[in-house]
Scaffold this motif. Structure first.
Motif, PDB file in Angstrom:
ATOM      1  N   TRP A   1       0.821  -1.205   0.000  1.00 15.29           N
ATOM      2  CA  TRP A   1       0.000   0.000   0.000  1.00 15.29           C
ATOM      3  C   TRP A   1       0.859   1.261   0.000  1.00 15.29           C
ATOM      4  O   TRP A   1       0.534   2.242  -0.681  1.00 15.29           O
ATOM      5  N   GLN A   2       1.971   1.249   0.731  1.00  6.96           N
ATOM      6  CA  GLN A   2       2.837   2.427   0.743  1.00  6.96           C
ATOM      7  C   GLN A   2       3.436   2.684  -0.634  1.00  6.96           C
ATOM      8  O   GLN A   2       3.648   3.843  -1.031  1.00  6.96           O
ATOM      9  N   PHE A   3       3.714   1.635  -1.380  1.00  7.38           N
ATOM     10  CA  PHE A   3       4.201   1.800  -2.759  1.00  7.38           C
ATOM     11  C   PHE A   3       3.130   2.490  -3.602  1.00  7.38           C
ATOM     12  O   PHE A   3       3.418   3.430  -4.351  1.00  7.38           O
ATOM     13  N   ILE A   4       1.877   2.021  -3.480  1.00  9.29           N
ATOM     14  CA  ILE A   4       0.773   2.638  -4.218  1.00  9.29           C
ATOM     15  C   ILE A   4       0.614   4.097  -3.798  1.00  9.29           C
ATOM     16  O   ILE A   4       0.442   4.996  -4.646  1.00  9.29           O
ATOM     17  N   ARG A   5       0.660   4.345  -2.497  1.00  2.88           N
ATOM     18  CA  ARG A   5       0.511   5.712  -1.984  1.00  2.88           C
ATOM     19  C   ARG A   5       1.575   6.642  -2.571  1.00  2.88           C
ATOM     20  O   ARG A   5       1.274   7.767  -2.986  1.00  2.88           O
ATOM     21  N   LYS A   6       2.807   6.166  -2.598  1.00  2.00           N
ATOM     22  CA  LYS A   6       3.913   6.990  -3.117  1.00  2.00           C
ATOM     23  C   LYS A   6       3.698   7.293  -4.598  1.00  2.00           C
ATOM     24  O   LYS A   6       3.865   8.439  -5.041  1.00  2.00           O
ATOM     25  N   ALA A   7       3.334   6.267  -5.358  1.00  2.00           N
ATOM     26  CA  ALA A   7       3.106   6.475  -6.789  1.00  2.00           C
ATOM     27  C   ALA A   7       1.969   7.458  -7.025  1.00  2.00           C
ATOM     28  O   ALA A   7       2.039   8.311  -7.924  1.00  2.00           O
ATOM     29  N   MET A   8       0.926   7.369  -6.208  1.00  2.00           N
ATOM     30  CA  MET A   8      -0.210   8.275  -6.376  1.00  2.00           C
ATOM     31  C   MET A   8       0.103   9.671  -5.843  1.00  2.00           C
ATOM     32  O   MET A   8      -0.378  10.679  -6.390  1.00  2.00           O
ATOM     33  N   ALA A   9       0.900   9.750  -4.790  1.00  2.00           N
ATOM     34  CA  ALA A   9       1.301  11.065  -4.258  1.00  2.00           C
ATOM     35  C   ALA A   9       2.089  11.848  -5.298  1.00  2.00           C
ATOM     36  O   ALA A   9       1.982  13.086  -5.370  1.00  2.00           O
ATOM     37  N   ASP A  10       2.875  11.148  -6.094  1.00  2.00           N
ATOM     38  CA  ASP A  10       3.640  11.808  -7.148  1.00  2.00           C
ATOM     39  C   ASP A  10       2.729  12.463  -8.181  1.00  2.00           C
ATOM     40  O   ASP A  10       3.179  13.318  -8.959  1.00  2.00           O
ATOM     41  N   LYS A  11       1.447  12.054  -8.195  1.00  2.00           N
ATOM     42  CA  LYS A  11       0.466  12.653  -9.106  1.00  2.00           C
ATOM     43  C   LYS A  11      -0.562  13.496  -8.342  1.00  2.00           C
ATOM     44  O   LYS A  11      -1.666  13.735  -8.827  1.00  2.00           O
ATOM     45  N   ASN A  12      -0.180  13.895  -7.118  1.00  2.00           N
ATOM     46  CA  ASN A  12      -0.968  14.835  -6.319  1.00  2.00           C
ATOM     47  C   ASN A  12      -2.223  14.227  -5.692  1.00  2.00           C
ATOM     48  O   ASN A  12      -3.197  14.934  -5.440  1.00  2.00           O
ATOM     49  N   TYR A  13      -2.194  12.915  -5.420  1.00  2.00           N
ATOM     50  CA  TYR A  13      -3.291  12.292  -4.686  1.00  2.00           C
ATOM     51  C   TYR A  13      -2.889  12.132  -3.227  1.00  2.00           C
ATOM     52  O   TYR A  13      -1.787  11.651  -2.931  1.00  2.00           O
ATOM     53  N   ASN A  14      -3.774  12.493  -2.331  1.00  2.00           N
ATOM     54  CA  ASN A  14      -3.552  12.319  -0.898  1.00  2.00           C
ATOM     55  C   ASN A  14      -4.285  11.083  -0.413  1.00  2.00           C
ATOM     56  O   ASN A  14      -5.462  10.871  -0.752  1.00  2.00           O
ATOM     57  N   THR A  15      -3.621  10.282   0.385  1.00  2.00           N
ATOM     58  CA  THR A  15      -4.216   9.045   0.890  1.00  2.00           C
ATOM     59  C   THR A  15      -3.928   8.864   2.368  1.00  2.00           C
ATOM     60  O   THR A  15      -2.923   9.351   2.889  1.00  2.00           O
ATOM     61  N   GLU A  16      -4.824   8.157   3.034  1.00  2.00           N
ATOM     62  CA  GLU A  16      -4.597   7.784   4.421  1.00  2.00           C
ATOM     63  C   GLU A  16      -3.560   6.672   4.478  1.00  2.00           C
ATOM     64  O   GLU A  16      -3.508   5.808   3.603  1.00  2.00           O
ATOM     65  N   GLN A  17      -2.754   6.679   5.526  1.00  2.00           N
ATOM     66  CA  GLN A  17      -1.656   5.733   5.627  1.00  2.00           C
ATOM     67  C   GLN A  17      -2.108   4.325   5.968  1.00  2.00           C
ATOM     68  O   GLN A  17      -1.531   3.344   5.494  1.00  2.00           O
ATOM     69  N   HIS A  18      -3.149   4.192   6.799  1.00  2.00           N
ATOM     70  CA  HIS A  18      -3.519   2.877   7.288  1.00  2.00           C
ATOM     71  C   HIS A  18      -4.163   2.034   6.199  1.00  2.00           C
ATOM     72  O   HIS A  18      -4.726   2.541   5.223  1.00  2.00           O
ATOM     73  N   LEU A  19      -4.117   0.724   6.400  1.00  3.20           N
ATOM     74  CA  LEU A  19      -4.576  -0.234   5.409  1.00  3.20           C
ATOM     75  C   LEU A  19      -6.090  -0.310   5.296  1.00  3.20           C
ATOM     76  O   LEU A  19      -6.613  -0.698   4.245  1.00  3.20           O
ATOM     77  N   PHE A  20      -6.791   0.014   6.360  1.00  2.00           N
ATOM     78  CA  PHE A  20      -8.245  -0.101   6.322  1.00  2.00           C
ATOM     79  C   PHE A  20      -8.867   0.800   7.379  1.00  2.00           C
ATOM     80  O   PHE A  20      -8.194   1.275   8.290  1.00  2.00           O
ATOM     81  N   ASN A  21     -10.160   0.995   7.227  1.00  3.82           N
ATOM     82  CA  ASN A  21     -10.935   1.801   8.163  1.00  3.82           C
ATOM     83  C   ASN A  21     -11.887   0.897   8.930  1.00  3.82           C
ATOM     84  O   ASN A  21     -12.737   0.220   8.322  1.00  3.82           O
ATOM     85  N   ASP A  22     -11.766   0.890  10.245  1.00  2.00           N
ATOM     86  CA  ASP A  22     -12.703   0.119  11.071  1.00  2.00           C
ATOM     87  C   ASP A  22     -14.125   0.631  10.843  1.00  2.00           C
ATOM     88  O   ASP A  22     -14.362   1.846  10.748  1.00  2.00           O
ATOM     89  N   GLY A  23     -15.063  -0.300  10.788  1.00  2.00           N
ATOM     90  CA  GLY A  23     -16.456   0.078  10.639  1.00  2.00           C
ATOM     91  C   GLY A  23     -16.865   0.386   9.212  1.00  2.00           C
ATOM     92  O   GLY A  23     -18.019   0.740   8.963  1.00  2.00           O
ATOM     93  N   GLN A  24     -15.933   0.283   8.274  1.00  2.00           N
ATOM     94  CA  GLN A  24     -16.226   0.536   6.869  1.00  2.00           C
ATOM     95  C   GLN A  24     -15.968  -0.730   6.051  1.00  2.00           C
ATOM     96  O   GLN A  24     -15.323  -1.673   6.519  1.00  2.00           O
TER      97      GLN A  24
END
Length: 265
Positions: free
Chosen positions: A29-52
């Protein structure tokens, strides 16, 4: 256009997470986050959201990347969530993007194949009522169909690892565990695996899909699939995912998931 800086997207990658595997999926997931951040996408660091769930996040337009049960996905519209692909598993018996369940029995039944078992005399362990791999695959392996079976007793375990423990302790006679989870168990929990017997396998079915809340024809979706493709060509990510039995992903047509029709929760 790439995401605006104020938009914050999430992952819902809460499948196959155990203490030894969580670090591998986190790095993925951190690899995906980095690749997407390079294109100006912001993402939450954690792998999942409890209750979702992946579906609930997609409906909120917050889901960047998630995974969900094939059975649940089969009941969704093709437009939401957007299908990306399904893992290619390191199993020569499987079509790319497909999976199956391993049917395990207690050592009390060691040596007995599925064809000779009398389910009406057995206690079955199922993970959850809406789990294909932990419930319906067991029916499918025994009868070829999805109709609930009248076992002598059924125990709901809540998770595949609890199914393994129930069968290993002979609290249950039989259970089903998806083959990727089983591969993880054989790698990281061999002592527990040694306490049960493989009695057979369910037929292969389209695997749990990777999904997104991004529209299939959007720039955001194209950027995400580019990031996924890059992850599965990165030597470190490939090595780590291969340890789990994941070799990449394959995109299946939606019609492959119509095979789940007939599973009544």
């Amino acid at each position: 256009m790439p995401a605006k800086a104020r938009e914050l997207y999430s992952a819902q990658l809460n499948w196959y997470l155990f203490e030894p595997t969580q670090v591998i999926f986190a790095q993925f997931w951190q690899f995906i986050r980095k690749a997407m951040a390079d294109k100006n996408y912001n993402t939450e660091q954690h792998l999942f959201n409890d209750g979702q769930t992946a579906l609930s996040l997609a409906r909120q337009e917050r889901l960047m990347l998630g995974q969900m049960c094939s059975l649940t996905y089969s009941k969704c519209t093709p437009e939401l969530p957007t299908y990306i692909g399904s893992y290619i598993l390191d199993d020569a018996a499987l079509t790319a993007g497909y999976y199956r369940s391993v049917i395990i029995t207690s050592n009390r039944l060691k040596g007995q194949k599925l064809s000779v078992l009398e389910p009406a005399k057995l206690t079955a362990a199922i993970s959850e009522p809406d789990s294909f791999s932990g419930r319906f695959a067991l029916y499918q392996a025994l009868t070829g169909g999805f109709a609930p079976f009248n076992f002598a007793k059924t125990i709901q375990t809540g998770a595949h690892f609890n199914t393994l423990k129930a069968v290993a302790s002979a609290s249950a006679d039989i259970g089903a565990i998806d083959c990727l989870t089983w591969r993880i168990f054989t790698t990281f929990f061999p002592e527990a695996v040694a306490q049960v017997t493989i009695a057979g396998y369910s037929p292969q079915m389209a695997g749990p899909p990777l999904v997104s809340g991004f529209a299939a024809d959007s720039r955001r979706f194209a950027d995400l699939t580019d990031a996924l493709d890059a992850a599965f060509t990165d030597s470190l990510i490939c090595e780590q995912m291969a340890m789990l039995g994941i070799l990449g992903y394959a995109s299946l047509e939606h019609i492959h998931y119509t095979a789940f029709e007939g599973c009544e929760i």
